[in-house]
Design a protein around this motif. Structure first.
Motif: not given
Length: 203
Positions: A42-48
């Motif tokens: 899920x976090x991978x779509x947020x460009x951390x």
């Protein structure tokens, strides 16, 4: 404008056993590891841009799983640790009720006034968490910053950013691997998400 993605660690053995964790260590369960992998996707779509994590075992396990998916280095910060529960660490709620009934009543009704033996209080916890956030806001600009922390710490941080009294501690819920998103705008912090566990739907 920095955007913070604040997550709680995955399920631990002590979570299942109902033991108070604090600075004590308890490993992630297999379920905790699998749910953390779902969170990482899920976090991978947020460009951390950056990952900061508490340096306690369960958050290190969680952040390492996320790091392997996001391909970002983890920076450990002790200010993101859970509250130190002192003499309560490793005890179940029933054991705490039996051994520290008077203090437990205060903890449940006026948590900001509770003085647990050998423990950190909520005001000290708030101070170190805000110290961490303020430091990161000075260090980074226009970044997406992931913080891997703990249930009590995240609740205190969110209340503090809202300008809400610490007596409202039990009005916020934080499930394992929950995602919270906070944007720091010119006029201050804005909470976008709280306790988002949509990555676990269908379990």
């Amino acid at each position: 404008m920095n955007k913070f993605f604040i997550v709680r660690h995955g399920q631990t053995e002590w979570n299942i056993q109902g033991k108070t964790q604090g600075h004590g260590n308890s490993s992630l369960t297999e379920k905790g590891k699998e749910e953390t992998k779902k969170l990482a996707i899920k976090l991978s779509k947020y460009n951390i841009d950056y990952i900061y994590s508490s340096d306690l075992g369960r958050t290190m396990e969680t952040s390492n799983i996320i790091s392997s998916v996001l391909q970002k280095e983890v920076i450990y910060d002790k200010n993101l640790r859970e509250i130190n529960f002192g003499k309560w660490e490793g005890l179940t709620i029933d054991e705490i009720k039996n051994q520290y009934s008077d203090i437990y009543k205060i903890w449940r009704n006026e948590p900001h006034n509770a003085l647990i033996p050998d423990a950190e209080n909520l005001i000290s916890l708030k101070e170190r968490l805000l110290k961490c956030i303020n430091s990161l806001n000075k260090k980074h600009r226009n970044s997406n910053i992931l913080l891997v922390s703990h249930g009590m710490s995240i609740k205190v941080l969110l209340l503090s950013l809202l300008g809400s009294d610490l007596s409202n501690l039990y009005r916020i819920k934080q499930d394992n691997t929950a995602l919270n998103i906070v944007e720091f705008r010119d006029y201050g912090p804005v909470i976008i998400k709280i306790n988002d566990t949509s990555h676990l739907e269908g379990e």
